[in-house]
Design an enzyme around this catalytic site. Structure first.
Site, PDB file in Angstrom:
ATOM      1  N   LYS A 147       0.831  -1.213   0.000  1.00 21.36           N
ATOM      2  CA  LYS A 147       0.000   0.000   0.000  1.00 21.36           C
ATOM      3  C   LYS A 147       0.862   1.259   0.000  1.00 21.36           C
ATOM      4  CE  LYS A 147      -4.010  -2.159   2.164  1.00 21.36           C
ATOM      5  NZ  LYS A 147      -3.428  -3.410   2.697  1.00 21.36           N
TER       6      LYS A 147
HETATM    7  P1  5BU Z   1      -8.516 -11.319   6.462  1.00 19.36           P
HETATM    8  O1  5BU Z   1      -7.817 -12.096   7.493  1.00 19.36           O
HETATM    9  O2  5BU Z   1      -9.213 -12.213   5.403  1.00 19.36           O
HETATM   10  O3  5BU Z   1      -9.399 -10.233   7.012  1.00 19.36           O
HETATM   11  O4  5BU Z   1      -7.316 -10.581   5.689  1.00 19.36           O
HETATM   12  C1  5BU Z   1      -7.527  -9.643   4.680  1.00 19.36           C
HETATM   13  C2  5BU Z   1      -6.209  -9.197   4.089  1.00 19.36           C
HETATM   14  O5  5BU Z   1      -6.485  -8.276   3.024  1.00 19.36           O
HETATM   15  C3  5BU Z   1      -5.297  -8.468   5.038  1.00 19.36           C
HETATM   16  O6  5BU Z   1      -3.978  -8.831   4.718  1.00 19.36           O
HETATM   17  C4  5BU Z   1      -5.519  -7.011   4.751  1.00 19.36           C
HETATM   18  O7  5BU Z   1      -4.339  -6.244   4.949  1.00 19.36           O
HETATM   19  C5  5BU Z   1      -5.890  -7.018   3.299  1.00 19.36           C
HETATM   20  N1  5BU Z   1      -6.841  -5.956   2.912  1.00 19.36           N
HETATM   21  C6  5BU Z   1      -8.101  -5.842   3.434  1.00 19.36           C
HETATM   22  O8  5BU Z   1      -8.507  -6.624   4.276  1.00 19.36           O
HETATM   23  N2  5BU Z   1      -8.942  -4.863   3.026  1.00 19.36           N
HETATM   24  C7  5BU Z   1      -8.589  -3.962   2.087  1.00 19.36           C
HETATM   25  O9  5BU Z   1      -9.395  -3.114   1.679  1.00 19.36           O
HETATM   26  C8  5BU Z   1      -7.280  -4.077   1.544  1.00 19.36           C
HETATM   27  C9  5BU Z   1      -6.452  -5.082   1.964  1.00 19.36           C
HETATM   28 BR1  5BU Z   1      -6.776  -2.927   0.250  1.00 19.36          BR
END
Ligand code: 5BU
Length: 487
Positions: free
Chosen positions: A315
């Site tokens: 990011k």
């Molecule tokens: P989760 O454990 O499925 O919640 O992880 C989601 C991943 O996607 C996590 O590594 C976040 O940093 C990433 N992410 C997110 O959740 N939402 C966003 O809008 C973005 C990245 Br851009």
């Protein structure tokens, strides 16, 4: 050119079913009243011989500067190019078509020097995108390409699209010519000629995948969410989105694993288990406590072994000069190992220019996903901001932007871009820190997601491999339903 021979060949091609009339679903998702499949000619050596003879004569006749080499667009044109190569005594090059799993594999086989000229041979041209794919690979190796010889031009904009990229198309047959020959020979009805002509006029494909109607009006008949990844790969302008789309079609997986663990050993163990089910591995290297060079080397070899792409979810969000340093330098040297990175649009176009400037090896294929929306509650990205991000992704640096990170289906319209959507979990809801989750089916069918990011949905599962497979299967089934194909 011997017109009698040419007409006889046209009729012969029709007789052996190298083209047919009816109602056919095309790769780009619309129906066509005429369908070409020149692959059948390999079963007819006499046709192969006549065709290659006529093409060799045609090349001489149009006095095109053939340069030093010939290259057929894989696969159908390969045997045709081979025969011309022998008849014209001109050396050939072969462009590989298989998905490149990693970096440096040679794409062009054969002996050549940078600056040599190469003539393209292709069988059937619709939009011209296959020719341009081959041209791009040849140009990447320093070859000069200015002309393409094609067997059939479907007259749907291919000549214009290739010309825009500096490649002049010369066709042995046009679809109109073939229609006239068959009509004269009494092999098709006048009504067929009329309906095909009407279709061709109304289905002019531009290089961005949109259609131009007869009166010049542009219609985006090609909807991203209705098209298969295979067809979309032809339209992608960034080599990494193309590669990812091809890889997705082969692995039947749109699953991206968010490997949000803090120990390198644990990440590697997880990726070894889950690798077969993912198309993309997403990392946050700044959370890894024991980050080291061997860790990224091991990730890269796992990527090669299991055929997936690596994306560092960095990011980036600073001015061009700073992101160039953050991308290539420091502890992580992200540009040296991450195929893709995520980038905020907030600094404006300069951020893409800065990241590009940090890449000093032109053979390294790199790309970015631009963030247009986030999955968290109360995100500040307004619709105006998201639309401006889209503009940034589609107007300049199109070869560098592989896709968009967003949450809504209507933002990404161009089929050559991928929509990456995080916030995916079988149990929908919100976590304790504002992350919002939707089910695999919802994100694919309602939110228009192409690649879906799953982190804790897999990380916290008892059996991570089985759970990753379950996510892969459910996401793939939802995608198949969305585009209307069987699994
Ligand atoms: P989760 O454990 O499925 O919640 O992880 C989601 C991943 O996607 C996590 O590594 C976040 O940093 C990433 N992410 C997110 O959740 N939402 C966003 O809008 C973005 C990245 Br851009």
């Amino acid at each position: 050119m011997d017109q009698t021979k040419l007409k006889e060949l046209g009729i012969k091609l029709f007789e052996i079913n190298a083209f047919k009339f009816g109602d056919f679903k095309m790769k780009v998702g619309i129906n066509s009243p005429v369908y070409f499949d020149l692959r059948v000619i390999v079963s007819y050596p006499d046709v192969m011989n006549t065709l290659s003879e006529l093409l060799t004569e045609f090349i001489k006749l149009i006095e095109v500067d053939t340069g030093a080499h010939l290259c057929g667009v894989p696969y159908t044109a390969l045997p045709i190019a081979t025969l011309i190569s022998i008849k014209a005594n001109k050396p050939m090059l072969i462009r590989r078509k298989e998905v490149k799993t990693y970096g440096t594999k040679k794409m062009i086989e054969g002996k050549f020097n940078a600056g040599d000229k190469c003539l393209i041979i292709e069988d059937v041209v619709t939009s011209g995108s296959s020719i341009l794919d081959t041209v791009n690979d040849l140009r990447a190796e320093g070859l000069a390409v200015t002309d393409a010889i094609v067997v059939v031009d479907r007259e749907q904009g291919g000549a214009r699209n290739t010309e825009e990229d500096g490649v002049k198309m010369h066709s042995l047959f046009t679809l109109s010519y073939l229609l006239n020959v068959l009509r004269e020979a009494g092999l098709i009805e006048e009504s067929t000629v009329q309906s095909v002509a009407k279709y061709i006029k109304g289905a002019q494909i531009r290089s961005d995948g949109s259609f131009v109607e007869n009166g010049g009006k542009v219609i985006n008949e090609l909807s991203r969410v209705g098209m298969t990844f295979e067809a979309r790969a032809d339209l992608a302008k960034c080599s990494l989105s193309k590669e990812l789309m091809k890889l997705i079609s082969i692995k039947k997986s749109t699953l991206c694993l968010a490997a949000d663990l803090t120990s390198s050993e644990e990440i590697l163990k997880l990726v070894e288990k889950v690798g077969p089910y993912i198309c993309l591995l997403k990392t946050h290297v700044d959370i890894v406590e024991d980050f080291n060079d061997n860790f990224v080397k091991s990730l890269q070899s796992l990527a090669k072994k299991h055929n997936f792409i690596i994306m560092e979810d960095r990011k980036f969000a600073d001015i061009g000069n700073t992101v160039a340093l953050q991308y290539a330098s420091g502890l992580y040297k992200i540009s040296s190992w991450a195929d893709l990175v995520t980038v905020h649009a907030i600094p404006g176009q300069g951020i893409l220019k800065g990241l590009k400037a940090a890449l000093n090896d032109p053979t390294q294929q790199r790309g970015v996903f631009l963030l247009a929306e986030m999955s968290s509650q109360g995100s500040l990205a307004t619709s105006q901001y998201s639309a401006a991000t889209m503009k940034m992704a589609t107007e300049t640096d199109v070869d560098f932007v592989a896709g968009i990170v967003c949450q809504s289906a209507d933002l990404v319209t161009f089929p050559g871009l991928l929509q990456l959507t995080p916030g995916v979990k079988i149990e929908e809801g919100v976590d304790g820190l504002g992350q919002k989750y939707d089910s695999p089916e919802h994100v694919v069918k309602e939110k228009g997601a192409d690649v879906c990011v799953v982190g804790r949905g897999i990380l916290n599962a008892k059996n991570q491999a089985d759970t990753a497979k379950l996510y892969r299967d459910r996401l793939w089934a939802a995608y198949c339903e969305r585009v209307g194909i069987s699994e």
